[in-house]
Design a protein around this motif. Structure first.
Motif, mmCIF file in Angstrom:
data_model
loop_
_atom_site.group_PDB
_atom_site.id
_atom_site.type_symbol
_atom_site.label_atom_id
_atom_site.label_comp_id
_atom_site.label_asym_id
_atom_site.label_seq_id
_atom_site.Cartn_x
_atom_site.Cartn_y
_atom_site.Cartn_z
ATOM 1 N N GLU A 1 30.862 38.261 43.626
ATOM 2 C CA GLU A 1 32.206 38.637 43.180
ATOM 3 C C GLU A 1 32.881 39.482 44.252
ATOM 4 O O GLU A 1 32.255 40.312 44.910
ATOM 5 C CB GLU A 1 32.113 39.438 41.872
ATOM 6 C CG GLU A 1 33.452 39.763 41.257
ATOM 7 C CD GLU A 1 33.338 40.479 39.916
ATOM 8 O OE1 GLU A 1 34.356 40.592 39.228
ATOM 9 O OE2 GLU A 1 32.225 40.923 39.563
ATOM 10 N N ALA B 1 38.186 43.105 43.419
ATOM 11 C CA ALA B 1 38.504 42.453 42.149
ATOM 12 C C ALA B 1 37.587 42.969 41.040
ATOM 13 O O ALA B 1 38.031 43.194 39.902
ATOM 14 C CB ALA B 1 38.387 40.933 42.278
ATOM 15 N N ARG C 1 38.732 44.949 37.690
ATOM 16 C CA ARG C 1 38.307 44.443 36.382
ATOM 17 C C ARG C 1 37.664 45.557 35.555
ATOM 18 O O ARG C 1 37.985 45.754 34.378
ATOM 19 C CB ARG C 1 37.321 43.284 36.567
ATOM 20 C CG ARG C 1 36.676 42.792 35.279
ATOM 21 C CD ARG C 1 35.675 41.670 35.507
ATOM 22 N NE ARG C 1 34.690 41.897 36.540
ATOM 23 C CZ ARG C 1 33.605 42.672 36.431
ATOM 24 N NH1 ARG C 1 33.373 43.342 35.317
ATOM 25 N NH2 ARG C 1 32.752 42.787 37.437
ATOM 26 N N GLU C 2 36.757 46.293 36.179
ATOM 27 C CA GLU C 2 36.068 47.371 35.462
ATOM 28 C C GLU C 2 37.031 48.490 35.082
ATOM 29 O O GLU C 2 36.934 49.050 33.991
ATOM 30 C CB GLU C 2 34.910 47.914 36.298
ATOM 31 C CG GLU C 2 33.730 46.972 36.372
ATOM 32 C CD GLU C 2 33.053 46.763 35.021
ATOM 33 O OE1 GLU C 2 32.973 47.708 34.214
ATOM 34 O OE2 GLU C 2 32.593 45.642 34.771
ATOM 35 N N LYS D 1 39.021 47.307 32.103
ATOM 36 C CA LYS D 1 38.173 47.248 30.902
ATOM 37 C C LYS D 1 37.941 48.641 30.316
ATOM 38 O O LYS D 1 37.984 48.828 29.109
ATOM 39 C CB LYS D 1 36.831 46.592 31.264
ATOM 40 C CG LYS D 1 35.884 46.443 30.086
ATOM 41 C CD LYS D 1 34.622 45.712 30.477
ATOM 42 C CE LYS D 1 33.693 46.675 31.176
ATOM 43 N NZ LYS D 1 32.352 46.159 31.407
ATOM 44 N N HIS E 1 45.659 48.629 34.963
ATOM 45 C CA HIS E 1 45.410 47.648 36.026
ATOM 46 C C HIS E 1 45.613 48.323 37.367
ATOM 47 O O HIS E 1 46.707 48.809 37.672
ATOM 48 C CB HIS E 1 46.341 46.439 35.912
ATOM 49 C CG HIS E 1 45.957 45.510 34.808
ATOM 50 N ND1 HIS E 1 44.800 44.773 34.824
ATOM 51 C CD2 HIS E 1 46.579 45.209 33.647
ATOM 52 C CE1 HIS E 1 44.725 44.052 33.719
ATOM 53 N NE2 HIS E 1 45.788 44.303 32.982
#
Length: 171
Positions: A80, A84, A88-89, A92, A97
């Motif tokens: 990955e 990115a 993402r983490e 979450k 963002h």
């Protein structure tokens, strides 16, 4: 003088980590079994606002039994893209963002036991997009100037968060 690695065997393999035993030869010729933990890359995100504050999450870590402020973090998947994965983490865990991430620092938190590398990314461009995930009890935008005191007081215990916070506060 480097250690010479001979035979390595896998003792345990999980999606989160692996345990190996390696027969190593020390510079003096002595051979020992050395145990190591294989971990995927860890990614952390420092999101700064226009007031030089960083978004931190208040987390409970059950292994040491402690609470503390941390940068949003998690594991990167196989192959990955690291920025990115960091974005993402962060989304979450915080509902924010992180955009336009840049690398701040990469650290080896326990190089004598694991090959784990913690990659810290940072940005001044983040947008609120949702609610925090289940891991986040609370979160807050804390002034960068306060981070050294929070580290000294034990409110920031995670080594990678502490190192990144000190580096950002120095800037």
């Amino acid at each position: 003088m480097e250690w010479i690695q001979h035979e390595t065997s896998t003792l345990l393999s999980t999606p989160w980590f692996g345990v190996e035993r390696t027969d190593v030869e020390l510079p003096d010729g002595q051979r020992i079994d050395h145990y190591l933990f294989r971990l995927p890359p860890v990614v952390l995100t420092a999101m700064l606002d226009g007031q030089d504050r960083v978004l931190l999450v208040w987390r409970y870590r059950f292994i040491p039994g402690t609470w503390g402020w941390e940068l949003p973090s998690g594991l990167a998947g196989p192959a990955e893209d690291l920025p990115a994965a960091a974005a993402r983490e962060a989304a979450k865990e915080t509902g924010w963002h992180a955009l336009d991430l840049r690398k701040l620092i990469s650290l080896e938190p326990s190089a004598g036991l694991t090959d784990s590398v913690h990659h810290v990314f940072w940005t001044r461009n983040a947008q609120r997009a949702g609610e925090p995930g289940y891991e986040t009890v609370k979160m807050d935008w804390l002034p960068l100037d306060d981070l050294p005191g929070l580290i000294e007081d034990g409110e920031i215990r995670a080594a990678s968060t502490a190192a990144a916070g000190l580096l950002l506060a120095r800037r």
